[in-house]
Design an enzyme around this catalytic site. Sequence first.
Site, PDB file in Angstrom:
ATOM      1  CG  ASP A  95      -2.478   0.344   0.871  1.00  0.00           C
ATOM      2  OD1 ASP A  95      -2.141   1.838  -0.165  1.00  0.00           O
ATOM      3  OD2 ASP A  95      -3.579   0.017   1.740  1.00  0.00           O
ATOM      4  CG  ASP A 116      -9.656   2.364  -0.131  1.00  0.00           C
ATOM      5  OD1 ASP A 116      -8.781   0.730  -0.200  1.00  0.00           O
ATOM      6  OD2 ASP A 116      -9.221   2.884   0.700  1.00  0.00           O
TER       7      ASP A 116
HETATM    8  C1  GLA Z   1      -5.440   1.581   2.226  1.00  0.00           C
HETATM    9  C2  GLA Z   1      -5.481   0.647   1.551  1.00  0.00           C
HETATM   10  C3  GLA Z   1      -7.629   0.000   2.057  1.00  0.00           C
HETATM   11  C4  GLA Z   1      -7.291  -0.640   3.376  1.00  0.00           C
HETATM   12  C5  GLA Z   1      -5.825   0.804   4.070  1.00  0.00           C
HETATM   13  C6  GLA Z   1      -5.200  -0.307   5.136  1.00  0.00           C
HETATM   14  O1  GLA Z   1      -7.133   2.701   2.206  1.00  0.00           O
HETATM   15  O2  GLA Z   1      -6.465   1.296   0.309  1.00  0.00           O
HETATM   16  O3  GLA Z   1      -7.213  -1.578   1.261  1.00  0.00           O
HETATM   17  O4  GLA Z   1      -5.135  -1.807   2.753  1.00  0.00           O
HETATM   18  O5  GLA Z   1      -5.247   1.035   3.739  1.00  0.00           O
HETATM   19  O6  GLA Z   1      -5.183   1.047   6.153  1.00  0.00           O
END
Ligand code: GLA
Length: 734
Positions: free
Chosen positions: A472, A542
């Site tokens: 990430d 997300d």
């Molecule tokens: C980001 C990612 C999510 C998740 C969160 C965890 O927002 O896009 O999918 O992994 O971090 O903190």
Amino acid sequence: MKTILLYFACISLFCTTLLSQEKQVISIETNNQAMIFTATQNDRIIFQYWGDKLNDATSFINKKVKGQPDTNNDFATQLYPAYGGRYYLNPALKLTHDDGVLTTELVYAGHTTKALDANRTETVIELKDKIYPVFVDIRFVAYKKENVITQSATIHHEGKNTLTVENFASSYIPLHAQSYYLTHFNGTWAHEMQMEEEELTHGTKVIESKKGTRATQAENPSFLLSLNTPANEDSGEVYAGSLAWSGNYKLSFEIDETGRLGIVSGMNPFASTFYLKAGETIEAPEMVLTYSSTGVGNISRNYHDWARQYAMVHGDQAHPIILNSWEGAYFSFDEKILTDMMDNAAKFGVEMFVLDDGWFGNKYPRNGDNAGLGDWQTNKKKLPRGIPYLADYAVDKGLKFGIWIEPEMVNPDSELAKKHPEWIVKSGSREILTMRNQWLLDLSNPKVQDFVFTTFNDVVSMSPNISYVKWDANKHVDNVGSEYLPKDKQTHFWYEYVKGLYNVYERIRAKYPEIQIQLCSSGGGRVEFGALKYHDEFWASDNTNALDRIFIQYGTNLFFPAIATASHVSTSPNHQTGMMIPLKFRFDVAMSGRLGMELQPKDIDGDEYEFAAEAIKNYKRIRPIVQFGDLYRLVSPYDKNGWASHMYVSKDKGEAVYFAYSLKYHGRTTYLETKLKGLDANKKYKVTELNTKNGHSSFYGNGQTFTGDYLMKAGINLNIGNPFDSTVLLLTEE
Ligand code: GLA
């Protein structure tokens, strides 16, 4: 470059003169298209043509440049226009030479063509300044079968003093038509890849990022350019480009006074002046180009074929069905919660469990997004038996195991931030701004690169049963600056950060070729070909709301293939929306990408459990068609009729899977009629509806056999008039 120097040094005047008389045609060719230049020694190279392949490219020997002579035409149709002479438009190259001269005049100095293998041909066209010892190599790779051409540029300086490089693009494309329609992809967190099309007018339209780490958290560095008409799916001339770069970029589209469009694509020159010492070289990233004379459908299929083969990892292997812990548990879990999730996931037929954020940090436990980032040791309180216990547990259940990291970032509340303040990106003594409570590590620093590599290495070494990593990156670059780079090289930061990141990726891939890695960046913040090359897939957004996902995936899959598009079924309503969306619709949307789930599986029970287990079984049946087949779009959600539909057809046209979605209420008597595409007219297909609810079919011909000819000409009717009705049909050759 040395060879060129020798060449120019050794060759007699006579030879040079002789060569300068000879105009040459340089044709960069794939199976169906060609990009053609004419070149005369010591003169500008002319960009003559890019389109369908011609029978005989030598006709260009006699062709003058289009348009009026004695204007700036011959300057504006160059291969790589530099600022200088009568070139008044956005330049591909802008230099200040080591004596302060502001202009550059690039001329042809030779070219080489070689087959890299049976499918790929590399052509390097060598340019040099007429006076100064500055050399530019333009490198093309033509991918025959996929009809993709990549283009990049290298600048090399042999002068005594420092050369100032203010702007150097990856590619320049001059086009001439009556009108130009640009499609580009705007977005933000949870709203990625939103398509917009506009007719270009005189002046310059710019698509760019200045956010540094994540190229795509606004506009994506990809475009479609349709000539004379808005882009159509199956007709019309369309040009497409996608920059393979994970940092700042700029794509500019400028229509000049003659009506010509010049497209300059590359890294963003914003605050990025480079200083090249004698003997130094700098390289621009690859622009990935393709063309279609039959609409956008072929553009997508070209990119998808190319990406599976050359621009992602494991594009030839089926990708597993995943349960990710994020939306089901967020930061609140212990061993029991996770092992229960795995038990339930295994019952559904899920193939991998991915432990998301929240598993690390002890002094600063990661119980929220405000602490612990950077401290990559397992949190002993939450997970006393550590990651190996969980990974073994997954494997015992028949699941693979994956884990989340965000190694480029650090929370101020972490042991790492206290220990290495010099590793944090900062603008001198200005406040270091946080985004999602975190700071960015300075990957231009080799020590930080080592740390990030070691973090990955240590995390995957915790257990041999870790086979997947979700990587990430949740922050842009703001208040740019590096304590590592010298003060006169601060403008190199944007470039050096991305190079540092790629250096880490290279090291990881050299050591771990088998591990699957997901490219995530607050969802789809890094959906571009530069980073994808090192990854198996990306988290497209997300936002798991299935209605929004139809639009996000529509834009994403114009360029990037379904096999790389992680698409998860989540709870409804969830953190993105108060809207209630039926489970069937959520599955039917997620099944047209790389299916997964992102919820607490024990919450799916009763009828819904039966449905979900059946849908997962069905996905395993259609997976090869979705992940390796050809995409044909039938109805765009952007058409505003309130439907969307597309299909995937296996390469041998023996199987296909069809998806249709109703996005609004259409009335009880309205039905969706679509003509299928991409089938073999002479084959007969049995059509079976999948994911039916209570045995109810929306297709009148369910279970019957039709010819490909009938399905493509007469089409099919579906009774899906309510909001969130949807249909999945499997077509198998009889
Ligand atoms: C980001 C990612 C999510 C998740 C969160 C965890 O927002 O896009 O999918 O992994 O971090 O903190």
